[in-house]
Design an enzyme around this catalytic site. Structure first.
Site, PDB file in Angstrom:
ATOM      1  N   HIS A 194      -4.127 -22.228 -32.154  1.00 56.08           N
ATOM      2  CA  HIS A 194      -2.977 -21.980 -31.271  1.00 56.08           C
ATOM      3  C   HIS A 194      -1.984 -23.127 -31.292  1.00 56.08           C
ATOM      4  O   HIS A 194      -0.789 -22.917 -31.126  1.00 56.08           O
ATOM      5  CB  HIS A 194      -3.460 -21.671 -29.863  1.00 56.08           C
ATOM      6  CG  HIS A 194      -3.979 -20.278 -29.759  1.00 56.08           C
ATOM      7  ND1 HIS A 194      -5.308 -19.990 -29.632  1.00 56.08           N
ATOM      8  CD2 HIS A 194      -3.336 -19.091 -29.818  1.00 56.08           C
ATOM      9  CE1 HIS A 194      -5.465 -18.674 -29.610  1.00 56.08           C
ATOM     10  NE2 HIS A 194      -4.286 -18.109 -29.716  1.00 56.08           N
ATOM     11  N   CYS A 507       1.648  -8.924 -36.016  1.00 53.90           N
ATOM     12  CA  CYS A 507       2.261 -10.073 -35.334  1.00 53.90           C
ATOM     13  C   CYS A 507       1.483 -11.366 -35.569  1.00 53.90           C
ATOM     14  O   CYS A 507       1.808 -12.397 -35.001  1.00 53.90           O
ATOM     15  CB  CYS A 507       2.423  -9.800 -33.842  1.00 53.90           C
ATOM     16  SG  CYS A 507       0.867  -9.585 -32.978  1.00 53.90           S
TER      17      CYS A 507
HETATM   18  C1  PEP Z   1      -3.293 -12.944 -33.320  1.00 60.94           C
HETATM   19  O1  PEP Z   1      -4.477 -13.054 -32.985  1.00 60.94           O
HETATM   20  O2  PEP Z   1      -2.917 -12.717 -34.488  1.00 60.94           O
HETATM   21  C2  PEP Z   1      -2.232 -13.108 -32.317  1.00 60.94           C
HETATM   22  C3  PEP Z   1      -0.979 -12.822 -32.598  1.00 60.94           C
HETATM   23  O3  PEP Z   1      -2.592 -13.586 -31.110  1.00 60.94           O
HETATM   24  P1  PEP Z   1      -2.903 -15.127 -30.828  1.00 60.94           P
HETATM   25  O4  PEP Z   1      -2.533 -15.911 -32.061  1.00 60.94           O
HETATM   26  O5  PEP Z   1      -2.111 -15.507 -29.633  1.00 60.94           O
HETATM   27  O6  PEP Z   1      -4.373 -15.107 -30.574  1.00 60.94           O
END
Ligand code: PEP
Ligand code: MG
Length: 604
Positions: A194, A507
């Protein structure tokens, strides 16, 4: 032998930076340890003494306060704490640790607290344990002061810095206001952690995987960061600086040239559309790009709005924030993802129990459904804001059809309640599921029947499909978005969503690579949602690639049986696009694509 002055790590967020380094010794959850050079030992001991003095003053202040509010007796504990802090034997032990082990004051204090903890766990009886816990309490205050002192010094400054830290966490990425962070370099952290997601979304160049980084840096040392190639150059010489500035100028010319195409729709020459939306974490992110050049926000990670506070934001606070984002989107869709905390995204005021497998634990929708009041407040705020734009609700970490049905029940109930209270709510608010947990692939048709759209969170889907933690550098090689299993899962999702007549997008971070985005379009996805600074790049690639070619890319990638094969297919796409390039300002793409030669190693 002299150590090389250029370190090679993993490129996590593109871009170039040149500036003084600021070593982030501490994050709220990590007590840093570093080796203190011989000549700085006395200074370190003085730092400790200073923190003990400050803590003693603070305890005196608290003692006075408590005495005034509830009497001398209750305030006595602070006097005990002051004595504990000034116990000569303990102080000598701490100085001994700093001198003998050459560790920093924070590490020495942490060792002491650990010793108290071990003693405590051997003791029998609650009251004895409480008493033992009291021993470490004043030392925790000292630790806090040691760790915050440096933070305050840097936070009160104004200059830009390259942040260096042991680990790339969300806390490091948000350590200073973003316009003061020129780049981030860390010893560990994955491309999909993250912290990395945030760095990319902020447009901050970032390199991770630089072993022994902190030991090799000094506060204020000048460095060059190359987030395209994953390089860090320590103490660059004039010649290096000149080369760096020339590259920077080329890069800026490229961004400018791309911007000229940014207002045009994201469609292939034969008119096939790929919706290109932005992933954002805060309202501030909307200042970093031109929303009129996007097809909306495909992912608002609301947990970061929660992370920036000291307590849960109220319904009204959330309402105002969501309303602001919706208004700023000027009618473009905005997918608000409900709270996705847990794992590495922790709220300081919401303690999640310690889990041995947090990625498989209590996170995302699981928390929202177990604490439905959290979800209700968030949905109330979002639905109240819905009349100000095109709201969509996106659910994170869905693992079963029943979870979505449960959300629908809560959603309908919230809508009814708001209606009864006289609030206006938009009539059609699409609800979508993030596809991140592999179980969803096996109930996909049932799930698609329950939602209006799906968005693939490949950052998580890859880690769960391949059983490789997205944050663990030891399995970083196994965490591979080019794995044929991932490509095949994506193909399945695109086909199923199309057959069900539901909109689908990706995404996760892999969609931010323009060759991958073309493959996704060819597979049948309707959109990609990416960090704002990648929007122009992707739109430009789409505008130069006929749709049958994107289908051919998808077919070729799906036919490969190895990651290497998939990577080769994507690399060929980049080379083809590069060869078609006529505007020399846009040729920097070759460097981003990894065609550039490895620079020769520079030695001291
Ligand atoms: C993902 O898991 O690809 C996502 C977009 O969510 P995050 O990166 O916030 O877990
Ligand atoms: Mg996720």
């Amino acid at each position: 032998m002299a150590q090389p002055r250029t370190m090679k790590g993993t490129a996590v967020a593109p871009g170039l930076a040149l500036g003084p380094v600021h070593i982030v010794r501490a994050t709220p959850h990590v007590v840093p340890t570093w080796t203190v050079p011989d000549e700085e030992i006395e200074r370190e001991i003085a730092r400790l003494a200073e923190a003990v003095d400050l803590a003693t003053d603070e305890l005196r202040r608290r003692q006075r306060l408590v005495a005034a509010q509830s009497g001398e007796k209750d305030a006595e504990i602070f006097s005990v704490h002051r004595h504990l802090l000034n116990d000569r034997t303990t102080l000598r032990k701490l100085e001994g640790s700093i001198r003998d082990q050459r560790v920093n004051a924070e590490a020495a204090v942490q060792q002491l607290i650990e010793r108290f903890r071990r003693t405590l766990s051997d003791l029998e009886g609650d009251s004895v344990r409480d008493y033992a816990a009291d021993f470490s309490d004043p030392w925790r205050l000292v630790l806090d002061l040691l760790m915050s002192h440096e933070r305050e010094t840097i936070a009160s400054g104004t200059g830009q810095v390259v942040l260096a830290a042991a680990e790339l966490t969300p806390q490091v990425a948000t350590y200073l206001e973003r316009d003061r962070i020129q780049a981030i370099v860390t010893e560990t952290g994955g491309r999909f952690s993250h912290g990395a997601v945030l760095a990319r979304s902020f447009g901050i160049p970032c390199v991770v995987g630089l072993p022994n980084l902190i030991a090799r840096l000094e506060q204020g040392m000048r460095v060059c960061v190359d987030g395209d190639r994953g390089l860090l150059q320590l103490r660059p010489e004039q010649e290096d600086v000149d080369q760096f500035l020339a590259r920077l100028a080329r890069r800026q010319a490229r961004q400018k040239a791309l911007a000229l195409h940014a207002a045009l729709p994201s469609e292939t020459p034969d008119g096939k559309r790929l919706l290109v939306t932005a992933n954002i974490e805060s309202v501030r992110d909307l200042d970093t790009f031109d929303v009129t050049h996007s097809d909306g926000v495909g992912l608002l990670r609301t947990e970061f709005l929660y992370m920036e506070r000291n307590q849960f934001p109220s319904e009204d606070e959330q309402y105002r924030l969501y309303r602001q984002v919706l208004r700023r989107m000027e009618g473009r869709p905005m997918a608000l993802r409900t709270l996705d905390i847990g794992n590495d995204k922790q709220l300081p005021y919401f303690k999640v129990p310690k889990e041995s497998n947090p990625a498989l634990g209590w996170r995302g929708l699981r928390i929202s459904l177990q604490w439905p009041d959290l979800l209700r407040v968030q949905l109330r705020a979002a639905l109240r804001a819905s009349t100000h734009g095109q709201l969509r609700i996106l659910l994170p970490m869905v693992s079963s059809v029943e979870e979505v049905q449960e959300v629908h029940r809560i959603f309908d109930d919230v809508r009814r309640q708001l209606h009864d209270q006289g609030y206006e709510v938009a009539p059609n608010i699409p609800v979508g599921a993030m596809l991140e947990v592999p179980s969803t692939l096996f109930v996909l048709d049932h799930l698609l029947a329950q939602v209006d759209f799906v968005s693939v969170g490949t950052n998580d889907l890859v880690q769960y499909l391949l059983a490789a933690d997205r944050d663990n550098p030891w399995v970083a090689r196994l965490y591979d978005p080019s794995h044929p299993a991932v490509i095949s899962a994506l193909g399945l999702i695109a086909r199923s969503a199309r057959a069900a007549g539901k909109q689908s997008s990706v995404c996760g971070e892999m969609a931010g690579d323009y060759a991958t985005a073309l493959m996704l379009l060819g597979m049948g996805f309707d959109g990609v949602s990416v960090a704002p600074n990648l929007l122009n790049e992707i739109k430009y690639a789409v505008r130069r690639t006929p749709s049958d070619e994107t289908q051919e890319i998808a077919r070729a990638a799906l036919a490969e049986s190895s990651s290497e094969g998939v990577r080769r297919v994507l690399q060929e796409v980049r080379e083809r696009l590069h060869a078609r390039q006529v505007d020399h300002n846009l040729q920097e793409a070759a460097i981003q694509d990894g065609e550039a030669d490895e620079p020769s190693e520079i030695r001291e």
